[in-house]
Design a protein around this motif. Structure first.
Motif, mmCIF file in Angstrom:
data_model
loop_
_atom_site.group_PDB
_atom_site.id
_atom_site.type_symbol
_atom_site.label_atom_id
_atom_site.label_comp_id
_atom_site.label_asym_id
_atom_site.label_seq_id
_atom_site.Cartn_x
_atom_site.Cartn_y
_atom_site.Cartn_z
ATOM 1 N N GLU A 124 33.284 17.128 7.853
ATOM 2 C CA GLU A 124 33.024 17.319 9.274
ATOM 3 C C GLU A 124 31.603 16.894 9.608
ATOM 4 O OE1 GLU A 124 35.285 18.064 11.393
ATOM 5 O OE2 GLU A 124 36.827 18.392 9.869
ATOM 6 N N ALA A 125 31.472 15.980 10.566
ATOM 7 C CA ALA A 125 30.157 15.422 10.885
ATOM 8 C C ALA A 125 29.172 16.476 11.372
ATOM 9 C CB ALA A 125 30.307 14.322 11.938
ATOM 10 N N ASP A 126 29.669 17.491 12.071
ATOM 11 C CA ASP A 126 28.766 18.506 12.622
ATOM 12 C C ASP A 126 28.602 19.717 11.702
ATOM 13 O OD1 ASP A 126 31.306 19.455 12.924
ATOM 14 O OD2 ASP A 126 31.113 19.990 15.046
ATOM 15 N N ASP A 127 29.092 19.612 10.463
ATOM 16 C CA ASP A 127 28.961 20.715 9.508
ATOM 17 C C ASP A 127 27.603 20.612 8.809
ATOM 18 O OD1 ASP A 127 29.240 22.754 7.711
ATOM 19 O OD2 ASP A 127 30.806 21.800 6.516
ATOM 20 N N HIS A 128 26.566 21.032 9.506
ATOM 21 C CA HIS A 128 25.218 20.921 8.962
ATOM 22 C C HIS A 128 25.023 21.823 7.754
ATOM 23 C CE1 HIS A 128 23.713 19.504 13.181
ATOM 24 N NE2 HIS A 128 24.517 18.635 12.587
ATOM 25 N N PHE A 129 25.655 22.990 7.767
ATOM 26 C CA PHE A 129 25.542 23.873 6.606
ATOM 27 C C PHE A 129 26.175 23.220 5.385
ATOM 28 C CE2 PHE A 129 27.444 27.217 3.923
ATOM 29 C CZ PHE A 129 26.270 27.813 3.477
ATOM 30 N N GLY A 130 27.294 22.529 5.587
ATOM 31 C CA GLY A 130 27.943 21.841 4.481
ATOM 32 C C GLY A 130 27.063 20.761 3.887
ATOM 33 N N PHE A 131 26.361 20.016 4.742
ATOM 34 C CA PHE A 131 25.450 18.977 4.253
ATOM 35 C C PHE A 131 24.348 19.603 3.407
ATOM 36 C CE2 PHE A 131 21.524 16.469 4.901
ATOM 37 C CZ PHE A 131 21.923 15.281 4.300
ATOM 38 N N GLU A 132 23.758 20.679 3.887
ATOM 39 C CA GLU A 132 22.702 21.345 3.122
ATOM 40 C C GLU A 132 23.253 21.923 1.832
ATOM 41 O OE1 GLU A 132 19.225 24.767 3.621
ATOM 42 O OE2 GLU A 132 20.625 24.381 5.257
ATOM 43 N N ARG A 133 24.482 22.455 1.874
ATOM 44 C CA ARG A 133 25.057 23.108 0.698
ATOM 45 C C ARG A 133 25.230 22.133 -0.467
ATOM 46 N NH1 ARG A 133 29.201 25.117 3.097
ATOM 47 N NH2 ARG A 133 30.681 23.487 2.497
ATOM 48 N N PHE A 134 25.597 20.870 -0.197
ATOM 49 C CA PHE A 134 25.820 19.966 -1.320
ATOM 50 C C PHE A 134 24.620 19.077 -1.640
ATOM 51 C CE2 PHE A 134 27.175 16.698 1.785
ATOM 52 C CZ PHE A 134 26.724 15.537 1.187
ATOM 53 N N THR A 135 23.600 19.052 -0.785
ATOM 54 C CA THR A 135 22.425 18.239 -1.112
ATOM 55 C C THR A 135 21.244 19.066 -1.602
ATOM 56 O OG1 THR A 135 21.588 18.279 1.179
ATOM 57 C CG2 THR A 135 23.070 16.467 0.567
ATOM 58 N N ALA A 136 21.048 20.257 -1.064
ATOM 59 C CA ALA A 136 19.913 21.079 -1.455
ATOM 60 C C ALA A 136 20.167 21.744 -2.802
ATOM 61 C CB ALA A 136 19.625 22.133 -0.387
ATOM 62 N N CYS A 137 19.121 22.276 -3.409
ATOM 63 C CA CYS A 137 19.233 22.936 -4.709
ATOM 64 C C CYS A 137 18.165 24.016 -4.791
ATOM 65 C CB CYS A 137 19.054 21.913 -5.832
ATOM 66 S SG CYS A 137 19.334 22.580 -7.490
ATOM 67 N N SER A 138 18.554 25.203 -5.248
ATOM 68 C CA SER A 138 17.619 26.331 -5.275
ATOM 69 C C SER A 138 16.742 26.346 -6.514
ATOM 70 C CB SER A 138 18.404 27.649 -5.177
ATOM 71 O OG SER A 138 19.216 27.832 -6.329
ATOM 72 N N TRP A 139 17.111 25.567 -7.564
ATOM 73 C CA TRP A 139 16.382 25.674 -8.830
ATOM 74 C C TRP A 139 15.680 24.369 -9.239
ATOM 75 C CZ3 TRP A 139 18.995 22.039 -11.505
ATOM 76 C CH2 TRP A 139 20.367 21.898 -11.282
ATOM 77 N N MET A 140 15.611 23.400 -8.332
ATOM 78 C CA MET A 140 15.005 22.118 -8.677
ATOM 79 C C MET A 140 14.448 21.468 -7.416
ATOM 80 S SD MET A 140 16.825 18.887 -10.582
ATOM 81 C CE MET A 140 18.089 18.804 -9.318
ATOM 82 N N PRO A 141 13.321 20.746 -7.516
ATOM 83 C CA PRO A 141 12.802 20.067 -6.333
ATOM 84 C C PRO A 141 13.700 18.911 -5.895
ATOM 85 C CG PRO A 141 11.468 19.537 -8.270
ATOM 86 C CD PRO A 141 12.424 20.612 -8.680
ATOM 87 N N VAL A 142 13.994 18.894 -4.607
ATOM 88 C CA VAL A 142 14.797 17.836 -3.993
ATOM 89 C C VAL A 142 13.987 17.241 -2.849
ATOM 90 C CG1 VAL A 142 16.962 17.284 -2.806
ATOM 91 C CG2 VAL A 142 16.918 19.078 -4.555
ATOM 92 N N GLU A 143 14.027 15.918 -2.736
ATOM 93 C CA GLU A 143 13.331 15.248 -1.654
ATOM 94 C C GLU A 143 14.323 14.468 -0.797
ATOM 95 O OE1 GLU A 143 8.908 14.520 -3.615
ATOM 96 O OE2 GLU A 143 10.262 12.811 -3.353
ATOM 97 N N TYR A 144 13.969 14.341 0.481
ATOM 98 C CA TYR A 144 14.739 13.548 1.426
ATOM 99 C C TYR A 144 13.865 12.365 1.824
ATOM 100 C CZ TYR A 144 17.662 17.670 1.408
ATOM 101 O OH TYR A 144 18.471 18.707 0.994
ATOM 102 N N TRP A 145 14.255 11.179 1.337
ATOM 103 C CA TRP A 145 13.461 9.964 1.566
ATOM 104 C C TRP A 145 13.939 9.334 2.865
ATOM 105 C CZ3 TRP A 145 11.917 6.939 -3.432
ATOM 106 C CH2 TRP A 145 11.469 7.848 -4.402
#
Length: 238
Positions: A124-145
């Protein structure tokens, strides 16, 4: 247990439809979520063919299919080919900004990308929580280029920052026709390779290459590359 990693327990998922090859059934091995992970341990898991989605770390485990092939680029030996050099030249007018959090520009780009490229595929294009859920990580640094043309965000690559490399997680780009010639997905990988080279890192991890899956064909164009057959890594130069 996994060779070389102590106290790593694995779970196995129920069979489900394969996301990449039609009429195939898939299963995954999943690292026990109770295990404490960090970037260094995850890099060890990458060596053994694992990837992450959000905080979950998994590896395909399909008894009748071994198509998913882990791929990484040894950046010290990489040199762009003619087409990749043209890609970099075409995009010299873009500005790269690396951030560690998701912002409204990224979410708006994600919506435009999904509506144009993956409509009706269950995301779902407007599922912003879903986007964060599969791209973010609580135990490792993640960057958005973020790649900007003037003040407009035209591409965003999600990149895991590892002790000795980068791992490409996901890339979205502006579907507008006037950006099609930029090859923004290729540019994102080239940017990660260039940064890894300048910072003395060893690899850029590209996830899985899957023969017969058109979405994965672009990964073959980055040479030399190393592929894992489950027993070790082999270099592919041609």
């Amino acid at each position: 247990m996994l060779s070389g990693l102590q106290n790593v327990s694995l779970l196995i998922t129920q069979p489900h439809a394969c996301s990449y090859l039609e009429q195939r059934t898939a299963r995954n091995l999943v690292v026990d979520p109770r295990l404490r992970l960090d970037a260094a341990r995850y890099e060890q898991l990458l060596e053994q063919g694992f990837r992450r989605s959000g905080d979950a770390v998994y590896r395909p485990h399909c008894p009748q299919c071994q198509a998913c092939t882990p791929v990484r680029i040894p950046v010290r030996d990489f040199a762009p080919d003619r087409a990749q050099r043209r890609c970099m030249k075409r995009n010299r007018d873009l500005q790269l900004v690396r951030v560690s959090t998701i912002n409204s520009d990224i979410l708006a780009l994600y919506e435009r990308y999904l509506r144009a490229r993956h409509e009706g595929e269950g995301m779902e294009a407007d599922d912003h929580f879903g986007f964060e859920r599969f791209t973010a990580c609580s135990w490792m640094p993640v960057e958005y280029w973020q790649y900007f043309h003037d003040d407009r965000l035209v591409a965003c690559a999600v990149v895991d920052v590892l002790p000795h490399g980068y791992s490409a997680v996901y890339t979205v780009f502006d579907p507008a026709p006037d950006h099609a010639a930029r090859s923004l997905g290729t540019l994102a990988v080239l940017s990660q390779i260039s940064a890894a080279q300048s910072e003395g890192r060893d690899h850029v991890w590209l996830g899985y290459w899957i023969p017969g899956c058109s979405k994965m064909e672009y990964k073959k164009r980055f040479r030399p590359q190393e592929r894992s057959d489950g027993a070790g890594w082999s270099r592919i130069a041609e």
